[in-house]
Design an enzyme around this catalytic site. Sequence first.
Site, short mmCIF file in Angstrom:
data_model
loop_
_atom_site.label_atom_id
_atom_site.label_comp_id
_atom_site.label_asym_id
_atom_site.label_seq_id
_atom_site.Cartn_x
_atom_site.Cartn_y
_atom_site.Cartn_z
N HIS A 121 0.84 -1.20 0.00
CA HIS A 121 0.00 0.00 0.00
C HIS A 121 0.88 1.26 0.00
O HIS A 121 1.58 1.51 0.97
CB HIS A 121 -0.88 -0.04 1.26
CG HIS A 121 -1.82 1.09 1.40
ND1 HIS A 121 -1.67 2.07 2.35
CD2 HIS A 121 -2.95 1.40 0.71
CE1 HIS A 121 -2.67 2.93 2.26
NE2 HIS A 121 -3.45 2.56 1.27
N HIS B 263 -1.19 10.25 -2.86
CA HIS B 263 -2.49 9.82 -2.34
C HIS B 263 -3.56 10.90 -2.43
O HIS B 263 -4.70 10.64 -2.80
CB HIS B 263 -2.35 9.35 -0.89
CG HIS B 263 -3.65 8.91 -0.32
ND1 HIS B 263 -4.43 9.70 0.48
CD2 HIS B 263 -4.33 7.74 -0.46
CE1 HIS B 263 -5.53 9.05 0.81
NE2 HIS B 263 -5.50 7.86 0.25
O1 G3P Z 1 -6.80 1.71 -2.60
C1 G3P Z 1 -6.87 0.93 -1.47
C2 G3P Z 1 -6.66 1.85 -0.34
O2 G3P Z 1 -5.47 2.52 -0.60
C3 G3P Z 1 -7.79 2.79 -0.25
O3 G3P Z 1 -7.56 3.75 0.63
O4 G3P Z 1 -7.37 6.12 0.92
O5 G3P Z 1 -5.37 4.68 1.16
O6 G3P Z 1 -6.30 5.15 -1.09
P1 G3P Z 1 -6.60 4.98 0.38
CA CA Z 2 -5.28 3.71 -2.69
#
Ligand code: G3P
Ligand code: CA
Length: 355
Positions: free
Chosen positions: A32, A74
Amino acid sequence: MRPTFSLLITTLLCLASTVSVSETRSPVVIAHRGASGYLPEHTLEAKTLAYAMRADYIEQDLVLSKDDHLIVMHDIYLDNVTNVRDLFPGRAREDGHFYTIDFTLEELKQLQVTGPFVSVLGNPLPQYKQRFPLWKSRFELATFEEELELIQGLNQSLGYGVGIYPEIKKPWFHLHEGKDISRAVLKTLKRYGYTDRDNKVFLQAFDAEELQRIHAELMPALEMDLPLVQLIAETEWEEKRLPEDGGWTNYDYDWMRTPTGLQKISTYAVGIGPWHPMLLDQDGQVNTLVAEAQRLGLKVHPFTFRADPGQVPERFDSFEDFARFYLEEIKVDGLFTDHPDKVRALRQKRSLHND
Ligand code: G3P
Ligand code: CA
């Protein structure tokens, strides 16, 4: 002609091995924002570390610059991971945010990137205290192309065959600014050879209507067929906003977690990405979301599994216990984690994958 006894045994053995392979669950580890638990998120350094930790997929969140470059970051603004406030004072909008879309790539490349921080009385405090220290060393924003070339280059030099997991961030916002980010993402993916389901790629978004446009219009026009993943938000997160009476209203996400909602999603996506608490009911029991989704053939990739202090839900003794519960008890098909090395080690220890 009757098969010989040995041929019959061979056939049965082959069938048995086919069954056991197809029944072996292989949950995927999705880094992530890269190995963001260890280095500033979405930097090429964090992606390189995630690659070395042998994540199966590396995530890219994508936004557009003023001059139409896809930037891996992000948020749609630069405030909480860069020194934009110091370098470009006076460039914030009325709401106080410095939007990536208001800066050229040449300007964005001047910014120093750090881990996420919150400003308290003008002082930046790290969102995660035990991570890489704020402002140390030197990191910069990367374009989508730079990151794809990094991963493809490592796939050539190290040969781990790591996949990509791009997310189109807030297409409704980009469209409001006169930019079609989905088309830009697809065209870039195509240019780098990601055109169909044989490639190791998932394309994700929180925006259901945009995913349907990608599925029904954009991909056919570009002769592409990528597997799409519907991310599921809580309505109050403001992931998608709709114009209403001269202002904005939050898109209601509740339909996505109903049987008919999942059925609808299965017509355009191959999977869902829910927030991990969405898989439990209020008593902490596993609800029916995963079973219902998987019954429809949808993969389930919940987010986000973090090992930092305070990020492991209280009911679990450790991060390992937390991730193990989702992988083994709930039986998700993969998960997004800031600590891909830990999930990868757990998966190996529990023999959950043919590593
Ligand atoms: O895309 C999966 C996860 O990353 C969603 O949450 O806000 O971290 O992009 P975010
Ligand atoms: Ca994401």
